[in-house]
Design a protein around this motif. Structure first.
Motif, mmCIF file in Angstrom:
data_model
loop_
_atom_site.group_PDB
_atom_site.id
_atom_site.type_symbol
_atom_site.label_atom_id
_atom_site.label_comp_id
_atom_site.label_asym_id
_atom_site.label_seq_id
_atom_site.Cartn_x
_atom_site.Cartn_y
_atom_site.Cartn_z
ATOM 1 N N LEU A 158 -2.547 -9.782 -4.385
ATOM 2 C CA LEU A 158 -2.555 -8.027 -3.601
ATOM 3 C C LEU A 158 -3.536 -7.707 -3.035
ATOM 4 O O LEU A 158 -3.366 -6.974 -2.117
ATOM 5 C CB LEU A 158 -2.483 -7.534 -5.672
ATOM 6 C CG LEU A 158 -1.466 -7.595 -5.912
ATOM 7 C CD1 LEU A 158 -0.961 -6.921 -7.377
ATOM 8 C CD2 LEU A 158 -0.067 -7.021 -5.194
ATOM 9 N N LEU A 159 -5.038 -8.230 -3.225
ATOM 10 C CA LEU A 159 -6.243 -7.440 -2.220
ATOM 11 C C LEU A 159 -5.910 -7.493 -0.290
ATOM 12 O O LEU A 159 -6.394 -6.925 0.498
ATOM 13 C CB LEU A 159 -7.382 -7.575 -2.922
ATOM 14 C CG LEU A 159 -8.222 -7.259 -2.013
ATOM 15 C CD1 LEU A 159 -8.170 -5.218 -2.808
ATOM 16 C CD2 LEU A 159 -9.961 -8.084 -2.232
ATOM 17 N N ASP A 160 -5.360 -9.921 -0.801
ATOM 18 C CA ASP A 160 -5.582 -9.499 0.325
ATOM 19 C C ASP A 160 -4.275 -9.264 1.517
ATOM 20 O O ASP A 160 -4.277 -9.547 2.441
ATOM 21 C CB ASP A 160 -4.801 -11.231 0.779
ATOM 22 C CG ASP A 160 -6.434 -11.904 0.363
ATOM 23 O OD1 ASP A 160 -7.048 -12.021 0.216
ATOM 24 O OD2 ASP A 160 -6.214 -13.514 0.098
ATOM 25 N N VAL A 195 -5.826 -2.328 -5.651
ATOM 26 C CA VAL A 195 -6.822 -2.930 -4.087
ATOM 27 C C VAL A 195 -8.166 -1.713 -3.621
ATOM 28 O O VAL A 195 -8.155 -2.432 -3.029
ATOM 29 C CB VAL A 195 -5.773 -2.640 -3.898
ATOM 30 C CG1 VAL A 195 -4.726 -3.644 -3.798
ATOM 31 C CG2 VAL A 195 -5.073 -0.929 -2.814
ATOM 32 N N SER A 205 -3.202 -6.351 0.995
ATOM 33 C CA SER A 205 -3.621 -4.999 1.180
ATOM 34 C C SER A 205 -4.823 -4.725 2.823
ATOM 35 O O SER A 205 -4.175 -4.705 4.114
ATOM 36 C CB SER A 205 -4.465 -4.381 0.575
ATOM 37 O OG SER A 205 -4.776 -2.774 0.734
ATOM 38 N N ARG A 206 -5.805 -5.287 2.651
ATOM 39 C CA ARG A 206 -6.547 -5.562 3.208
ATOM 40 C C ARG A 206 -5.176 -6.379 4.930
ATOM 41 O O ARG A 206 -6.100 -5.755 5.975
ATOM 42 C CB ARG A 206 -7.578 -6.577 3.619
ATOM 43 C CG ARG A 206 -8.324 -6.173 2.146
ATOM 44 C CD ARG A 206 -8.900 -5.098 2.194
ATOM 45 N NE ARG A 206 -9.692 -4.611 1.481
ATOM 46 C CZ ARG A 206 -9.676 -4.050 0.828
ATOM 47 N NH1 ARG A 206 -7.873 -3.066 0.162
ATOM 48 N NH2 ARG A 206 -10.632 -3.325 -0.541
ATOM 49 N N SER A 257 -11.110 0.434 -3.064
ATOM 50 C CA SER A 257 -12.455 -0.622 -3.115
ATOM 51 C C SER A 257 -13.549 0.563 -4.764
ATOM 52 O O SER A 257 -14.717 0.001 -5.230
ATOM 53 C CB SER A 257 -13.562 0.016 -2.059
ATOM 54 O OG SER A 257 -13.274 1.461 -1.864
ATOM 55 N N ALA A 270 1.636 -2.859 -4.943
ATOM 56 C CA ALA A 270 0.622 -3.351 -6.178
ATOM 57 C C ALA A 270 0.603 -2.818 -7.640
ATOM 58 O O ALA A 270 0.745 -3.651 -8.620
ATOM 59 C CB ALA A 270 -1.054 -3.548 -5.366
ATOM 60 N N ASP A 273 1.304 -0.769 -0.089
ATOM 61 C CA ASP A 273 -0.329 -0.135 0.396
ATOM 62 C C ASP A 273 0.456 1.402 -0.406
ATOM 63 O O ASP A 273 0.414 2.772 0.208
ATOM 64 C CB ASP A 273 -0.924 -0.036 1.593
ATOM 65 C CG ASP A 273 -1.872 -0.831 0.762
ATOM 66 O OD1 ASP A 273 -2.751 -0.959 -0.332
ATOM 67 O OD2 ASP A 273 -3.012 -1.095 1.824
ATOM 68 N N ASN A 324 -9.097 -8.592 -6.935
ATOM 69 C CA ASN A 324 -10.453 -7.184 -6.131
ATOM 70 C C ASN A 324 -12.030 -8.042 -6.939
ATOM 71 O O ASN A 324 -12.043 -9.656 -8.143
ATOM 72 C CB ASN A 324 -9.919 -5.852 -6.964
ATOM 73 C CG ASN A 324 -11.371 -5.024 -6.148
ATOM 74 O OD1 ASN A 324 -11.882 -5.129 -5.952
ATOM 75 N ND2 ASN A 324 -9.600 -3.671 -6.433
#
Length: 388
Positions: free
Chosen positions: A270-272, A292, A274-275, A294, A249, A237, A325
């Motif tokens: 990548l989303l995981d 990433v 970031s979360r 929303s 990402a 991020d 995503n």
């Protein structure tokens, strides 16, 4: 069907044999310099495991910060990960000793070489800085370590002195040199010229460590690659000192799709990732953050919706599933006839042109902005296309 990005790719002018551009992730070092961020050792170990599985080449952590960081570094090194674990510290023998204490194979040392850093931070002369840099590299090499040396604030250093330091540490046996734009003051052509100047006088591999103070970090990182760098520093991020450095990402996706670099990234993580950082830091990526965010794969405007419902590639250069995503469509006052017809089908209503126009007019007439947001899963997407 021909690749929808085909003509754009012609402008991108890919090399027939693109070079591999490596990634060093510094979430565990630079990332912890972000205000308010402090990981537990358990979190540091988990982040290292996930970054390694994702496919980064090097993972940076600083054992000199505290006993906790030292213990985390030692534990991560014992895991036997595929990525190199780079033990980061100052250009001091005592910090090199700490790298030896944690059984590191790679260490990194940094030293400010701009006049402002020499005068107002370190309070040493150029000659003393040069001597310290060479001694640090020689000390690390004499103890069997590989070493990357960062010429901190190099973009604001006097060019002749910058080159003098780089040539001297190359002769001392340095394995990599990191070229930083420490305060994010360069524009892309400036980063290119900065790197090119060093590339012309040394053969050692180069890293780019660029900051995002004016928003140019990602652009500058790739400009550095065009000039001869083969490794970019990132964080998940983009967290880091002040406004941070290039986000993992964006760099990983650009390397894969825009540079055709032969990396082996698991982009669907990548989303995981970031979360995970959001959970550990409470720093939520802004909605429109590339890849990433929303809103990265949300579609709202009427003409966009109509195109997406026929072929998502009309407004998506990279499928959302590729990066972990989800595609979503938003209904409200910007919806057109096609979007309204799709909404009617979801509600089990019979579709016809007049009815769709009436629903679209009704959504606009409410003047309540966005009303409904619905994920457009692949199964639904195929159904829509087949129904045409």
């Amino acid at each position: 069907m021909k690749d929808p990005n085909h003509y754009a790719n012609l402008y991108n002018a890919y090399d027939k044999n693109p070079k591999k551009i490596r990634v060093l992730d510094s979430t565990l070092r630079e990332g912890e310099q972000h205000p308010g961020v402090s990981f537990t050792n358990k979190q540091r170990i988990q982040i290292a495991w996930m970054l390694d599985y994702f496919g980064v080449d090097q993972i940076e952590i600083s054992p000199v910060v505290s006993n906790d960081h030292k213990e985390a570094t030692k534990t991560i090194i014992k895991q036997g990960l595929n990525a190199d674990i780079v033990s980061h510290g100052r250009a001091l023998k005592q910090d090199i000793d700490t790298s030896l204490d944690v059984d590191a194979k790679w260490c990194a040392a940094y030293l400010g070489i701009s006049d402002i850093h020499l005068k107002d931070k370190l309070r040493i002369s150029r000659e003393e800085a040069l001597e310290r840099a060479v001694e640090t590299v020689e000390y690390a090499k004499s103890h069997g370590l590989k070493i990357r040396f960062t010429v901190e604030d190099g973009s604001r250093a006097e060019p002749e002195f910058l080159l003098k330091v780089c040539k001297a540490i190359e002769e001392a046996g340095v394995d990599r040199i990191s070229l930083p734009d420490t305060v994010g003051i360069l524009r892309p052509i400036g980063m290119y010229n900065f790197v090119k100047k060093v590339r012309e006088v040394v053969d050692v591999p180069l890293d780019a460590h660029v900051h995002n103070d004016i928003g140019f970090a990602v652009a500058n990182a790739f400009s550095a690659c065009d000039a001869g760098v083969d490794q970019i520093h990132t964080t998940i991020d983009g967290i880091g000192e002040r406004t941070g450095i290039p986000p993992l990402a964006e760099v990983a996706v650009a390397l894969t799709y825009l540079y055709k670099s032969p990396n082996d990234f698991r982009l669907d993580m990548l989303l995981d990732l970031s979360r995970l950082i959001e959970e550990y830091t409470s720093i939520k990526p802004y909605d429109s953050k590339p890849i990433v965010g929303s809103s990265a794969y949300k579609h709202k405007a009427g003409t966009h919706l109509a195109a997406i419902l026929r072929n998502p590639a009309a407004y998506e250069p990279i499928p959302p599933r590729t990066v972990g995503n989800r595609r979503r469509i938003v209904f409200g006052e910007l919806a057109g006839k096609t979007g309204a017809a799709y909404l009617m089908s979801l509600l089990g209503l019979e579709k016809d042109d007049e009815g769709a126009k009436a629903v679209a007019a009704g959504l606009k007439g409410l003047r309540m902005g966005d009303l409904i947001e619905i994920p457009l899963e692949d199964r639904l997407e195929k159904k829509i296309i087949n129904d045409k």
